[in-house]
Write an enzyme that holds these catalytic residues in place. Structure first.
Site, PDB file in Angstrom:
ATOM      1  N   LYS A 161       0.820  -1.034  -0.272  1.00  0.00           N
ATOM      2  CA  LYS A 161       0.119  -0.001  -0.124  1.00  0.00           C
ATOM      3  C   LYS A 161       0.764   1.240  -0.001  1.00  0.00           C
ATOM      4  O   LYS A 161       0.533   2.380  -0.479  1.00  0.00           O
ATOM      5  CB  LYS A 161      -0.975  -0.098   1.167  1.00  0.00           C
ATOM      6  CG  LYS A 161      -1.794  -1.276   1.440  1.00  0.00           C
ATOM      7  CD  LYS A 161      -2.806  -1.150   0.663  1.00  0.00           C
ATOM      8  CE  LYS A 161      -4.174  -2.158   0.947  1.00  0.00           C
ATOM      9  NZ  LYS A 161      -3.556  -3.810   0.691  1.00  0.00           N
TER      10      LYS A 161
HETATM   11  C1  LIG Z   1      -4.172  -4.587  -0.104  1.00  0.00           C
HETATM   12  C2  LIG Z   1      -3.267  -5.839   0.076  1.00  0.00           C
HETATM   13  C3  LIG Z   1      -3.500  -6.945  -1.246  1.00  0.00           C
HETATM   14  C4  LIG Z   1      -4.470  -6.888  -2.012  1.00  0.00           C
HETATM   15  O1  LIG Z   1      -4.319  -5.782  -2.922  1.00  0.00           O
HETATM   16  P1  LIG Z   1      -5.504  -5.373  -3.952  1.00  0.00           P
HETATM   17  O2  LIG Z   1      -5.063  -4.179  -4.684  1.00  0.00           O
HETATM   18  O3  LIG Z   1      -6.508  -4.805  -3.046  1.00  0.00           O
HETATM   19  O4  LIG Z   1      -6.186  -6.403  -4.786  1.00  0.00           O
HETATM   20  C5  LIG Z   1      -2.754  -7.924  -1.026  1.00  0.00           C
HETATM   21  N1  LIG Z   1      -1.460  -8.183  -0.084  1.00  0.00           N
HETATM   22  C6  LIG Z   1      -1.482  -7.184   0.955  1.00  0.00           C
HETATM   23  C7  LIG Z   1      -0.302  -7.418   1.942  1.00  0.00           C
HETATM   24  C8  LIG Z   1      -1.928  -5.986   1.039  1.00  0.00           C
HETATM   25  O5  LIG Z   1      -2.070  -5.044   2.037  1.00  0.00           O
END
Ligand SMILES: *Cc1c(COP(=O)(O)O)cnc(C)c1O
Length: 499
Positions: free
Chosen positions: A113
């Protein structure tokens, strides 16, 4: 470049307006009206550049209402070695020839993120001033763990912005809770909500929808906005690392010029993999996008059958950031697959709202299946994959990445496809250390130990340092103590902003 709503009931807007608004007022998501292409010549010209310069060349295509100086300032504030533990920002780790792990977790909160949330606040505050906004931007976030902390780190001390994060008191891990409660910054607030994630989320949605309340805030010069992954400003920075990873491998002669590769993406809200889809549409040589799900495998079923059905049991897994049954960003994919057919997209979304399910037409389904392939991995397979990858390659991956790795094995087993492949790694193994230690050292090793102790166990086992963002969490002062009921959240927002 203008942006329009996937549902077609709102005027076209600039990128700054799309980023400031977050979600389109007709309930749809903003999408670019024109296709951006990076031809072969442009692609090879990028090979000599570093991450930040590659990012500039891609962002300027989409954010053409921002000046060069504005984009460069945002990039400089986001992608630097104060924020990222790796000078290359998103390094690709070679497991063996033809198989690479793209580490997207060297940012301050140890999850992918950060790749978007380190830059979004800067894009957003500039969007506000470019669109003549006089109020300060107030970001409200409801989080189940990773997003809240990444948003806090991104927005802390950003002039012209405030951020308030609501988390479910009992719904996040010990590490995630401490990460948030020790958050520093002159414009941040963290609030526990009595209840689960849905309580926090519906409380935030209610505040966004409360016109009288929003008017009251506007009189005090505050405008609410969202840092959720439906904001175009979170999606566009994610396109960059797919290009950059490809160029890094090409620079090392690991792939030939023009050679197609696969990407495997552990998926929840469909944001990360959608960025890979945009990269492919722009001309990046990509063969297949492999969508990896956990036991909440609504996307796997959809990609195989064309039927999206959220009417199923929600399962809590050891890859919690992928525990999701409504993948919001899928709406953008549908818009592109149907050749920008607003009314079809709006109809399917209405079906989803009304019945929890929709079915796309055969043509759209087949088009999707030419590009996307999907399978899922359960918790047992996830732990087993962490163990076997460690044994074979001496590499330690987190639970979400292991879901991706397992699904990649299923893909090669099912198709025999030997195309070179990059697996997106979405979190540091330290962030989900209890499952990782259990996978590698066995259940005994985690008995009677909390997550903070297990950080040290993992560090000793791996020979890796505990990431700065997770270190000494138990020694940092707790700075946020507010607890609220779901029904009093608006009052808390008022107290924080108006004193
Ligand atoms: C948010 C997240 C995901 C999923 O990503 P999306 O863009 O929502 O598909 C996968 N792994 C981790 C560790 C995340 O924080």
């Amino acid at each position: 470049m203008l942006y329009e709503s996937t549902r077609g009931n709102y005027r076209r807007v600039t990128s700054a307006e799309a980023i400031k608004l977050g979600i389109a007022p007709d309930g749809g998501l903003f999408v670019p009206c024109d296709r951006v292409t990076i031809d072969e010549q442009k692609l090879w010209d990028m090979i000599k550049h570093d991450y930040r310069e590659r990012a500039y060349l891609i962002l300027k295509e989409f954010l053409d209402d921002y000046s060069e100086g504005e984009i460069r300032d945002c990039l400089k504030l986001a992608y630097n070695t104060d924020n990222f533990a790796s000078p290359v920002i998103a390094p690709a780790h070679r497991l063996r020839d033809g198989l690479y792990i793209l580490e997207l977790w060297h940012g301050p909160t140890c999850a992918f993120k950060d790749m978007a949330l380190q830059i979004l606040p800067h894009l957003l505050t500039r969007a506000a001033s470019k669109t003549g906004e006089r109020s300060a931007i107030v970001i409200l976030v409801a989080t189940s763990g990773d997003t809240g902390k990444a948003a806090l780190e991104g927005f802390k001390n950003v002039p012209g912005a405030r951020i308030i994060v609501f988390y479910p008191e009992q719904g996040v891990s010990e590490v995630q809770k401490l990460q948030m409660l020790t958050q520093e910054g002159n414009n941040v607030a963290v609030v526990a909500v009595r209840g689960n994630f849905d309580d926090a989320q519906s409380g935030v949605k209610k505040i966004f929808a409360d016109e009288a309340f929003n008017l009251e805030l506007q009189k005090a010069n505050y405008r609410l906005s969202s840092a959720n992954s439906i904001n175009w400003g979170r999606l566009v920075p994610q396109i960059v690392y797919y290009f950059s990873a490809y160029l890094d491998l090409a620079a090392q002669n690991a792939i030939a010029p023009g050679e197609k590769i696969n990407f495997v993406v552990p998926t929840g809200n469909f944001g990360n993999i959608l960025a890979a889809y945009y990269a492919r549409e722009m001309g990046l040589p990509v063969h297949r996008l492999i969508c990896a799900a956990n036991t909440n495998n609504v996307l796997t079923d959809f990609i195989r059958t064309g039927v999206y059905n959220r009417n199923r049991r929600f399962v809590k897994t050891i890859s919690p950031s992928m525990d999701i049954l409504i993948s919001s960003n899928l709406e953008r994919l549908l818009y592109h697959l149907t050749g920008r057919d607003h009314s079809r997209v709006a109809r399917w979304m209405a079906d989803l709202h009304r019945t929890g399910s929709y079915q796309v037409d055969e043509h759209s389904r087949d088009k999707m299946r030419q590009i996307l392939w999907s399978d899922y991995a359960d918790d047992r397979e996830t732990l087993e994959t962490i163990r076997s990858v460690h044994q074979r390659y001496g590499y330690i991956m987190d639970t979400h990445t292991a879901v991706g790795m397992k699904v990649y094995e299923k893909y090669t087993g099912a198709t025999g496809d030997g195309t070179k492949t990059i697996v997106a790694s979405t979190a540091s193994p330290f962030k989900f250390n209890a499952s990782v230690v259990k996978a590698i050292l066995g259940g005994q090793a985690v008995a009677d130990k909390d997550e903070l102790e297990l950080l040290h166990v993992l560090s000793e086992t791996s020979g890796l340092d505990i990431p700065a963002g997770l270190k000494d969490l138990d020694r940092k002062p707790v700075l946020h103590r507010t607890i609220t009921d779901r029904d009093s959240m608006a009052g808390v927002v008022k107290d924080i902003l108006l004193g």
